[in-house]
Write a protein that holds these residues in place. Structure first.
Motif, PDB file in Angstrom:
ATOM      1  N   TYR A  62       0.896  -0.816  -0.126  1.00 52.26           N
ATOM      2  CA  TYR A  62       0.158   0.154   0.057  1.00 52.26           C
ATOM      3  C   TYR A  62       0.629   1.147  -0.300  1.00 52.26           C
ATOM      4  O   TYR A  62       1.960   1.319   0.806  1.00 52.26           O
ATOM      5  CB  TYR A  62      -0.909  -0.065   1.627  1.00 52.26           C
ATOM      6  N   ASN A  63       0.865   1.799  -1.115  1.00 49.54           N
ATOM      7  CA  ASN A  63       1.555   3.168  -1.208  1.00 49.54           C
ATOM      8  C   ASN A  63       0.928   3.879  -0.415  1.00 49.54           C
ATOM      9  O   ASN A  63      -0.511   4.628  -1.065  1.00 49.54           O
ATOM     10  CB  ASN A  63       1.836   3.694  -2.966  1.00 49.54           C
ATOM     11  N   VAL A  64       1.568   4.751   0.826  1.00 49.92           N
ATOM     12  CA  VAL A  64       0.583   5.757   1.565  1.00 49.92           C
ATOM     13  C   VAL A  64      -0.003   6.810   0.652  1.00 49.92           C
ATOM     14  O   VAL A  64      -1.215   6.807   0.503  1.00 49.92           O
ATOM     15  CB  VAL A  64       1.031   6.186   2.966  1.00 49.92           C
ATOM     16  N   LYS A  66       0.432   7.403  -2.404  1.00 49.42           N
ATOM     17  CA  LYS A  66      -0.736   7.148  -3.441  1.00 49.42           C
ATOM     18  C   LYS A  66      -2.474   6.574  -3.122  1.00 49.42           C
ATOM     19  O   LYS A  66      -3.003   7.035  -4.201  1.00 49.42           O
ATOM     20  CB  LYS A  66      -0.111   6.925  -4.109  1.00 49.42           C
ATOM     21  N   LYS A  67      -2.412   6.427  -2.170  1.00 54.84           N
ATOM     22  CA  LYS A  67      -3.741   5.739  -1.458  1.00 54.84           C
ATOM     23  C   LYS A  67      -3.245   4.429  -2.432  1.00 54.84           C
ATOM     24  O   LYS A  67      -4.523   4.040  -3.952  1.00 54.84           O
ATOM     25  CB  LYS A  67      -4.860   6.703  -1.352  1.00 54.84           C
ATOM     26  N   ASP A  68      -2.261   4.037  -3.042  1.00 50.34           N
ATOM     27  CA  ASP A  68      -2.695   2.541  -4.161  1.00 50.34           C
ATOM     28  C   ASP A  68      -2.202   1.525  -3.684  1.00 50.34           C
ATOM     29  O   ASP A  68      -0.920   1.103  -2.557  1.00 50.34           O
ATOM     30  CB  ASP A  68      -1.254   3.439  -5.559  1.00 50.34           C
TER      31      ASP A  68
END
Length: 213
Positions: A62-64, A66-68
């Protein structure tokens, strides 16, 4: 048990760093990664990534900022009594899906394929390990109709010298790496684009330190 890893990359015009913390909780591993962007100019969410992993089965990243989410699933099946390692990767943000497979023919020969869905991009690679120390890796990109080559040689146990050539970009690369549990790992890379009129080499160095807490 917690493990920490610090990785730094040095280039002539910049230097970057990243720190990873991993905690084993039974069958699962929790991981947090921060880059220098997370702490420069005060704490922030830039460069922060979280992950949960079950080794050999799946990884969810989870890329914080980018919310990705990025999902990765692994499995091994047998084809004609040979192990075929399959990896399925899907990135939610850019809707990119990749299927990667590696078939081990024996201890010295492997074939692998990488396919990116919805693009038609497919790469095939053959890996041959000679005498346990020299590796030859020709690969073919079906989308670009180009060949790439790599050859690596292990010396003195911990040192590996590697040369690569990408025919599509005319890029020639040389790499020296060393991996040591006591003194950490480092990598020195040099590359030159043979298509450029001024063939100026690009230099880069990477170092990694692992700690157990």
């Amino acid at each position: 048990m917690m493990k920490a890893s610090f990785k730094a990359r040095y280039e002539p015009d910049k230097a970057t760093g990243a720190t990873t913390f991993a905690v084993n909780t039974g069958d699962f591993k929790l991981r947090a990664t921060m880059t220098d962007a997370t702490v420069v100019n005060g704490p922030s969410l830039n460069g922060l990534a979280l992950a949960i992993e079950k080794p050999g089965f799946f990884i969810i990243d989870y890329n914080v900022p980018k919310k990705d989410f990025r999902f990765q699933f692994m499995n091994t099946v047998r084809v004609a009594e040979k192990p075929l390692n399959l990896t399925y990767i899907h990135s939610k943000g850019d809707e990119r899906t990749i299927l990667d497979g590696t078939l081990a023919l024996d201890s010295a020969n492997k074939v692998s394929a990488n396919h990116v869905f919805a693009t038609g991009n497919t790469k095939l690679k053959y890996t041959y390990l000679h005498s346990g120390i020299t590796t030859f890796e020709p690969s073919y990109d079906l989308g670009k109709n180009t060949w790439d080559f790599a050859v690596s040689q292990r010396v003195y146990g911990d040192d590996v010298f590697k040369a690569t050539y990408q025919s599509s970009s005319k890029n020639l690369g040389l790499e020296w790496s060393r991996s040591s549990k006591l003194n950490g790992s480092f990598k020195i890379l040099a590359s030159v684009n043979l298509a450029e009129e001024r063939k100026m080499p690009k230099l880069c160095a990477e170092t990694t330190w692992d700690f157990v807490m």
